[in-house]
Design a protein around this motif. Structure first.
Motif, PDB file in Angstrom:
ATOM      1  N   PHE A 175      25.704 -26.306  -2.593  1.00 46.77           N
ATOM      2  CA  PHE A 175      26.742 -25.593  -3.340  1.00 46.77           C
ATOM      3  C   PHE A 175      26.289 -24.141  -3.493  1.00 46.77           C
ATOM      4  O   PHE A 175      25.760 -23.754  -4.545  1.00 46.77           O
ATOM      5  CB  PHE A 175      26.946 -26.236  -4.726  1.00 46.77           C
ATOM      6  N   PRO A 176      26.461 -23.331  -2.448  1.00 50.62           N
ATOM      7  CA  PRO A 176      25.910 -21.970  -2.476  1.00 50.62           C
ATOM      8  C   PRO A 176      26.486 -21.135  -3.615  1.00 50.62           C
ATOM      9  O   PRO A 176      27.637 -21.337  -4.013  1.00 50.62           O
ATOM     10  CB  PRO A 176      26.335 -21.381  -1.121  1.00 50.62           C
ATOM     11  N   LEU A 177      25.677 -20.217  -4.103  1.00 47.27           N
ATOM     12  CA  LEU A 177      26.145 -19.291  -5.138  1.00 47.27           C
ATOM     13  C   LEU A 177      27.105 -18.307  -4.494  1.00 47.27           C
ATOM     14  O   LEU A 177      26.985 -18.003  -3.304  1.00 47.27           O
ATOM     15  CB  LEU A 177      24.945 -18.513  -5.715  1.00 47.27           C
ATOM     16  N   THR A 178      28.028 -17.798  -5.311  1.00 48.42           N
ATOM     17  CA  THR A 178      29.002 -16.877  -4.715  1.00 48.42           C
ATOM     18  C   THR A 178      28.495 -15.429  -4.738  1.00 48.42           C
ATOM     19  O   THR A 178      29.044 -14.573  -4.060  1.00 48.42           O
ATOM     20  CB  THR A 178      30.347 -16.958  -5.463  1.00 48.42           C
ATOM     21  N   ASP A 179      27.416 -15.182  -5.536  1.00 49.37           N
ATOM     22  CA  ASP A 179      26.952 -13.780  -5.579  1.00 49.37           C
ATOM     23  C   ASP A 179      26.281 -13.389  -4.258  1.00 49.37           C
ATOM     24  O   ASP A 179      25.890 -14.215  -3.454  1.00 49.37           O
ATOM     25  CB  ASP A 179      26.048 -13.498  -6.790  1.00 49.37           C
ATOM     26  N   GLU A 180      26.157 -12.083  -4.096  1.00 52.71           N
ATOM     27  CA  GLU A 180      25.669 -11.493  -2.839  1.00 52.71           C
ATOM     28  C   GLU A 180      24.221 -11.865  -2.530  1.00 52.71           C
ATOM     29  O   GLU A 180      23.832 -11.931  -1.377  1.00 52.71           O
ATOM     30  CB  GLU A 180      25.752  -9.950  -2.949  1.00 52.71           C
ATOM     31  N   GLY A 181      23.437 -12.114  -3.586  1.00 45.57           N
ATOM     32  CA  GLY A 181      21.977 -12.255  -3.465  1.00 45.57           C
ATOM     33  C   GLY A 181      21.435 -13.082  -2.312  1.00 45.57           C
ATOM     34  O   GLY A 181      20.938 -12.549  -1.316  1.00 45.57           O
ATOM     35  N   PRO A 182      21.557 -14.427  -2.382  1.00 39.01           N
ATOM     36  CA  PRO A 182      20.853 -15.256  -1.410  1.00 39.01           C
ATOM     37  C   PRO A 182      21.416 -15.152   0.009  1.00 39.01           C
ATOM     38  O   PRO A 182      22.612 -15.052   0.212  1.00 39.01           O
ATOM     39  CB  PRO A 182      21.063 -16.671  -1.961  1.00 39.01           C
ATOM     40  N   ASN A 183      20.489 -15.189   0.962  1.00 35.16           N
ATOM     41  CA  ASN A 183      20.861 -15.119   2.371  1.00 35.16           C
ATOM     42  C   ASN A 183      20.974 -16.562   2.880  1.00 35.16           C
ATOM     43  O   ASN A 183      19.987 -17.154   3.293  1.00 35.16           O
ATOM     44  CB  ASN A 183      19.744 -14.339   3.091  1.00 35.16           C
ATOM     45  N   TYR A 184      22.204 -17.133   2.798  1.00 36.10           N
ATOM     46  CA  TYR A 184      22.365 -18.549   3.146  1.00 36.10           C
ATOM     47  C   TYR A 184      22.422 -18.766   4.654  1.00 36.10           C
ATOM     48  O   TYR A 184      23.063 -18.008   5.374  1.00 36.10           O
ATOM     49  CB  TYR A 184      23.646 -19.117   2.504  1.00 36.10           C
ATOM     50  N   VAL A 185      21.727 -19.817   5.080  1.00 28.19           N
ATOM     51  CA  VAL A 185      21.725 -20.207   6.493  1.00 28.19           C
ATOM     52  C   VAL A 185      21.868 -21.736   6.525  1.00 28.19           C
ATOM     53  O   VAL A 185      21.872 -22.386   5.477  1.00 28.19           O
ATOM     54  CB  VAL A 185      20.405 -19.781   7.201  1.00 28.19           C
ATOM     55  N   SER A 186      21.918 -22.308   7.728  1.00 24.25           N
ATOM     56  CA  SER A 186      22.003 -23.772   7.831  1.00 24.25           C
ATOM     57  C   SER A 186      20.612 -24.364   7.577  1.00 24.25           C
ATOM     58  O   SER A 186      19.594 -23.663   7.697  1.00 24.25           O
ATOM     59  CB  SER A 186      22.480 -24.173   9.223  1.00 24.25           C
ATOM     60  N   LEU A 187      20.596 -25.655   7.289  1.00 24.18           N
ATOM     61  CA  LEU A 187      19.293 -26.315   7.079  1.00 24.18           C
ATOM     62  C   LEU A 187      18.448 -26.222   8.351  1.00 24.18           C
ATOM     63  O   LEU A 187      17.240 -25.987   8.283  1.00 24.18           O
ATOM     64  CB  LEU A 187      19.510 -27.790   6.727  1.00 24.18           C
ATOM     65  N   ASP A 188      19.114 -26.369   9.505  1.00 25.55           N
ATOM     66  CA  ASP A 188      18.368 -26.296  10.766  1.00 25.55           C
ATOM     67  C   ASP A 188      17.668 -24.948  10.925  1.00 25.55           C
ATOM     68  O   ASP A 188      16.552 -24.877  11.424  1.00 25.55           O
ATOM     69  CB  ASP A 188      19.288 -26.575  11.963  1.00 25.55           C
ATOM     70  N   GLU A 189      18.369 -23.891  10.486  1.00 24.09           N
ATOM     71  CA  GLU A 189      17.755 -22.569  10.589  1.00 24.09           C
ATOM     72  C   GLU A 189      16.529 -22.457   9.676  1.00 24.09           C
ATOM     73  O   GLU A 189      15.527 -21.842  10.031  1.00 24.09           O
ATOM     74  CB  GLU A 189      18.802 -21.494  10.257  1.00 24.09           C
ATOM     75  N   ILE A 190      16.651 -23.086   8.490  1.00 23.62           N
ATOM     76  CA  ILE A 190      15.501 -23.117   7.562  1.00 23.62           C
ATOM     77  C   ILE A 190      14.327 -23.786   8.274  1.00 23.62           C
ATOM     78  O   ILE A 190      13.201 -23.276   8.283  1.00 23.62           O
ATOM     79  CB  ILE A 190      15.836 -23.921   6.276  1.00 23.62           C
ATOM     80  N   TRP A 191      14.612 -24.960   8.861  1.00 25.17           N
ATOM     81  CA  TRP A 191      13.530 -25.731   9.501  1.00 25.17           C
ATOM     82  C   TRP A 191      12.899 -24.916  10.645  1.00 25.17           C
ATOM     83  O   TRP A 191      11.679 -24.874  10.785  1.00 25.17           O
ATOM     84  CB  TRP A 191      14.031 -27.053  10.081  1.00 25.17           C
ATOM     85  N   GLU A 192      13.732 -24.265  11.436  1.00 28.57           N
ATOM     86  CA  GLU A 192      13.226 -23.627  12.663  1.00 28.57           C
ATOM     87  C   GLU A 192      12.548 -22.288  12.435  1.00 28.57           C
ATOM     88  O   GLU A 192      11.654 -21.909  13.184  1.00 28.57           O
ATOM     89  CB  GLU A 192      14.382 -23.447  13.670  1.00 28.57           C
ATOM     90  N   LYS A 193      12.973 -21.537  11.402  1.00 34.07           N
ATOM     91  CA  LYS A 193      12.491 -20.153  11.273  1.00 34.07           C
ATOM     92  C   LYS A 193      11.452 -19.930  10.176  1.00 34.07           C
ATOM     93  O   LYS A 193      10.845 -18.866  10.119  1.00 34.07           O
ATOM     94  CB  LYS A 193      13.680 -19.223  11.000  1.00 34.07           C
ATOM     95  N   SER A 194      11.269 -20.915   9.293  1.00 32.89           N
ATOM     96  CA  SER A 194      10.438 -20.639   8.107  1.00 32.89           C
ATOM     97  C   SER A 194       8.936 -20.813   8.345  1.00 32.89           C
ATOM     98  O   SER A 194       8.514 -21.784   8.970  1.00 32.89           O
ATOM     99  CB  SER A 194      10.856 -21.545   6.948  1.00 32.89           C
ATOM    100  N   ASP A 195       8.180 -19.861   7.776  1.00 32.21           N
ATOM    101  CA  ASP A 195       6.714 -19.989   7.756  1.00 32.21           C
ATOM    102  C   ASP A 195       6.288 -20.775   6.510  1.00 32.21           C
ATOM    103  O   ASP A 195       5.211 -21.377   6.473  1.00 32.21           O
ATOM    104  CB  ASP A 195       6.068 -18.598   7.704  1.00 32.21           C
ATOM    105  N   VAL A 196       7.136 -20.704   5.497  1.00 35.90           N
ATOM    106  CA  VAL A 196       6.895 -21.424   4.229  1.00 35.90           C
ATOM    107  C   VAL A 196       8.234 -22.050   3.835  1.00 35.90           C
ATOM    108  O   VAL A 196       9.268 -21.390   3.952  1.00 35.90           O
ATOM    109  CB  VAL A 196       6.455 -20.435   3.112  1.00 35.90           C
ATOM    110  N   ILE A 197       8.211 -23.312   3.395  1.00 31.62           N
ATOM    111  CA  ILE A 197       9.455 -23.945   2.921  1.00 31.62           C
ATOM    112  C   ILE A 197       9.206 -24.499   1.523  1.00 31.62           C
ATOM    113  O   ILE A 197       8.220 -25.206   1.296  1.00 31.62           O
ATOM    114  CB  ILE A 197       9.903 -25.096   3.857  1.00 31.62           C
ATOM    115  N   SER A 198      10.091 -24.150   0.589  1.00 31.43           N
ATOM    116  CA  SER A 198       9.914 -24.629  -0.788  1.00 31.43           C
ATOM    117  C   SER A 198      11.173 -25.353  -1.250  1.00 31.43           C
ATOM    118  O   SER A 198      12.287 -24.857  -1.065  1.00 31.43           O
ATOM    119  CB  SER A 198       9.603 -23.438  -1.704  1.00 31.43           C
ATOM    120  N   PHE A 199      10.977 -26.532  -1.826  1.00 26.42           N
ATOM    121  CA  PHE A 199      12.110 -27.366  -2.251  1.00 26.42           C
ATOM    122  C   PHE A 199      12.401 -27.183  -3.745  1.00 26.42           C
ATOM    123  O   PHE A 199      11.524 -27.366  -4.580  1.00 26.42           O
ATOM    124  CB  PHE A 199      11.820 -28.844  -1.961  1.00 26.42           C
ATOM    125  N   HIS A 200      13.651 -26.832  -4.031  1.00 22.57           N
ATOM    126  CA  HIS A 200      14.078 -26.655  -5.428  1.00 22.57           C
ATOM    127  C   HIS A 200      15.433 -27.302  -5.679  1.00 22.57           C
ATOM    128  O   HIS A 200      16.232 -26.804  -6.469  1.00 22.57           O
ATOM    129  CB  HIS A 200      14.102 -25.157  -5.773  1.00 22.57           C
TER     130      HIS A 200
END
Ligand code: NAI
Length: 327
Positions: A175-200
């Motif tokens: 349920f993404p936030l509507t404000d400009e702040g976060p740079n939302y991507v797909s989960l696959d992009e998170i998995w493929e591009k991240s050097d660090v992954i944190s679950f919240h």
């Protein structure tokens, strides 16, 4: 008004005794966890106060209802340990939706920094007057990509800190936030591009084992995994395998799927039956804390104050703004 308080620790007792001053509430503190076998201790009380590793399944709830318990006051945010269907129409549940998101976000960062700068190794070495630096090489966070799964209260604090480090932050939220702040991507992009992954994100049917064997295959080699949310977000055996194959560079875990019989207890004199946990702990690149991320003075004070206010509001007005399960 009598409250049966389960899984109590000395730090709970001191923060609650302070919050209870001037209130017409008697609290009986029990060290034991709440489950179907211990529910009988709540007889004579009107309310039970429970924490993350208490088992509020249908059997426990049924007993609490039979004993005349009118309210379950959780002194935590998550409620995945409560069978809400069993509570519906029988017993309301209140919780502490927010106490200090900073406490958890800062703990996630503390674990990350400890891990990647090998502070846990250096601490032990210098205690033994071993001043060698061999094997302690870390890496800069600046310029690295962090993937944040869940951009709620804690996720947002975590993102702000990461931005302060000059990290590139990628986010995923159902349920993404509507404000400009976060740079939302797909989960696959998170998995493929991240050097660090944190679950919240919370533990739900959908997020159960969100990090599993097939996902681990997609990760960048050497990725650092941080979990301060709920243990079952991660398939611990798949994580262990990922560490053994060197796919996962490090894991920072404040929660563990099978933590309920171990965490918050001193079992140092016992043989650990859980081989997966024992093997994880034995890894030089795994840092494990026992569900400690919330444990700051500010958070404890806020937890106690909100819990007491929830109980007072419910018994005085018949409702509390922090109800999870409405009767
Ligand atoms: P929150 O409710 O503010 O944020 C959770 C976020 O996760 C929301 O933005 C929500 O939209 C998102 N979400 C829900 N389903 C999702 C899914 N399927 N995939 C991705 N995102 C999803 O909660 P808060 O306060 O930020 O807490 C997050 C979690 O941290 C809690 O659920 C709890 O399990 C854990 N926690 C751990 C503590 C500790 O001491 N280790 C202390 C407090 C909370």
């Amino acid at each position: 008004m009598k409250v049966a308080f389960f899984d109590s620790k000395p730090y709970d007792i001191s923060s609650f005794e302070k919050a209870l001053q001037g209130k017409d509430i008697t609290v009986k503190f029990y060290e034991t966890k709440l489950n179907a076998d211990t529910a009988g201790l709540a007889k004579g009380a009107e309310c039970v106060c429970a924490f993350v590793n208490d088992t509020l399944d249908s059997e426990t709830i049924e007993k609490l209802v039979d004993f005349g318990i009118k309210l379950i006051a959780l002194r935590c945010a998550g409620y995945n340990n409560v069978d809400l269907d069993a509570c519906k129409g029988k017993i309301p549940v209140v919780r502490v939706p927010a106490y200090s998101p900073y406490s958890v976000a800062e703990h996630a960062i503390a674990m990350l920094m400890t891990s990647i700068r090998r502070i846990h190794k250096a601490y032990i070495r210098t205690k033994d007057f071993n001043f060698s630096l061999n094997g302690l090489t870390g890496f800069d966070l600046h310029g690295k990509t962090v993937g944040v799964v869940g951009t709620g209260k804690i996720g947002k604090c975590f993102i702000d800190i990461c931005k302060g480090f000059g990290m590139n932050v990628l986010c995923y939220d159902k349920f993404p936030l509507t404000d400009e702040g976060p740079n939302y991507v797909s989960l696959d992009e998170i998995w493929e591009k991240s050097d660090v992954i944190s679950f919240h994100c919370p533990l739900t049917d959908e997020t159960h084992h969100i990090l599993n064997e097939s996902v681990i295959e997609k990760l960048k080699k050497g990725v650092v995994i941080i979990n301060t949310s709920r243990g079952a977000l991660i398939d611990a055996e798949a994580l262990l395998e990922g560490i053994k194959t060197r796919k996962i560079g490090a894991a920072c875990l404040d929660v563990y799927e099978e933590e309920s019989d171990l965490f918050f207890r001193d079992v140092s004199g016992h043989i650990l039956e859980d081989d997966t946990l024992a093997r994880l702990i034995s890894m030089p690149n795994v840092i494990l804390t026992s569900h400690q991320a919330f444990l700051t003075e500010e958070a404890l004070e806020a937890i106690a104050t909100t819990t007491v206010n929830n109980i007072v509001a419910f018994f005085e007005d018949g409702k509390s703004e922090n109800e999870v399960c409405v009767n």
